[in-house]
Design an enzyme around this catalytic site. Structure first.
Site, PDB file in Angstrom:
ATOM      1  N   ASP A  25       0.831  -1.199   0.000  1.00 46.41           N
ATOM      2  CA  ASP A  25       0.000   0.000   0.000  1.00 46.41           C
ATOM      3  C   ASP A  25       0.871   1.257   0.000  1.00 46.41           C
ATOM      4  OD1 ASP A  25      -2.288   1.482   0.049  1.00 46.41           O
ATOM      5  OD2 ASP A  25      -2.811   1.045   2.127  1.00 46.41           O
ATOM      6  N   ASN A  73     -10.711  -3.239  -6.364  1.00 43.96           N
ATOM      7  CA  ASN A  73      -9.927  -2.233  -7.100  1.00 43.96           C
ATOM      8  C   ASN A  73     -10.547  -1.840  -8.444  1.00 43.96           C
ATOM      9  OD1 ASN A  73      -6.636  -3.326  -5.910  1.00 43.96           O
ATOM     10  ND2 ASN A  73      -7.948  -1.682  -5.164  1.00 43.96           N
TER      11      ASN A  73
END
Ligand code: FPP
Length: 245
Positions: A25, A73
């Site tokens: 991330d 996503n």
């Protein structure tokens, strides 16, 4: 292998961790801090992937699972999804030879068949080509969500029940573990998340039952060998009781 990572050190460096997973991330924030487009953050993120895959192999990790694209996503802007898919395409094409040279077996977790046909073909070829490699398994999570993975596993088991192969009351942990996408990988020892977020974000929820968790503020593009070694050292200092005392 790096000169500073000789074979005698290998066992020490992993601290016994066989399977490590990473929620990668912070690519976007890395780019923003440098006033660069997000796409360059993801591009640098792929360089980190390449580096960490090499180092994981060198230190003797048996399985490395990376969260590259979640089933959520798809909600990102279309151009970002397309950037990520482009990077994935490139990465598989450019690194497949190196996987082979270093004994890396590729595995995909998640419903990757829903990706573009050309990527599915690339992946299927890479899976077949690296199937016999046995130094390290690199599992890439693509279109992956743990709840989706568990639902698919339950469907597989339910179908076995329907065929009369298993009695419902005999369904056990091994049935479930064996029906998940991670079947065949060692138990998950260490789950790392970069960039300071303290969430699992629908990643390996079943597999993380007894994993050690490691969170670092470092953004994924800046994650390096020393960070990985620090996470493994922290793992080595934990006392794992698996519910016992
Ligand atoms: C999180 O950054 C990162 C991702 C969306 C997934 C990681 C993807 C890569 C490293 C590139 C593709 C991977 C491979 C294996 C080719 P973010 O955009 O959520 O960062 P932010 O939270 O700072 O915005």
């Amino acid at each position: 292998m790096d000169p500073d990572t000789d074979a005698a050190q290998v066992a020490n460096l992993t601290h016994g961790a066989r399977h490590v997973a990473i929620i990668m991330d912070g690519n976007g924030r890395w780019a923003k801090r440098k006033h660069l487009p997000r796409s360059l953050g993801h591009k640098k993120g792929v360089e980190t992937v390449r580096n960490i895959v090499r180092i994981a192999g060198e230190v003797g990790i048996e399985a490395l699972t990376l969260y590259a694209f979640s089933s959520e996503n798809w909600r990102r802007p279309a151009d970002e999804v397309s950037d990520l898919m482009g990077l994935l395409r490139q990465y598989i094409q450019s690194d497949i030879d190196e996987f082979d040279e270093n004994g890396v077996r590729l595995k995909i977790i998640g419903n990757y068949k829903a990706l573009d046909n050309d990527i599915v073909d690339l992946i299927d070829n890479a899976l077949a080509r690296t199937a016999g490699n046995d130094r390290m398994t690199l599992a890439i999570a693509l279109n992956y969500g743990a709840q989706d993975e568990m639902l698919r596993a339950v469907q597989t088991i339910a179908a076995a029940v329907k065929r009369g192969e298993v009695e419902p009351e005999h369904i056990n942990v091994s049935h479930m573990s064996g029906a998940l996408d991670t079947a065949g990988l060692p138990p998950l020892d260490l789950l790392i998340r970069t960039s300071g977020e303290l969430r699992l974000s629908n990643f390996l929820l079943w597999q993380a039952a007894y994993s050690e968790l490691y969170f670092t503020e470092t953004l994924w593009p800046d994650f390096d060998k020393s960070e990985l070694l620090r996470a493994l050292e922290s793992f080595g200092n934990r006392e794992r009781r698996f519910g016992g005392r």
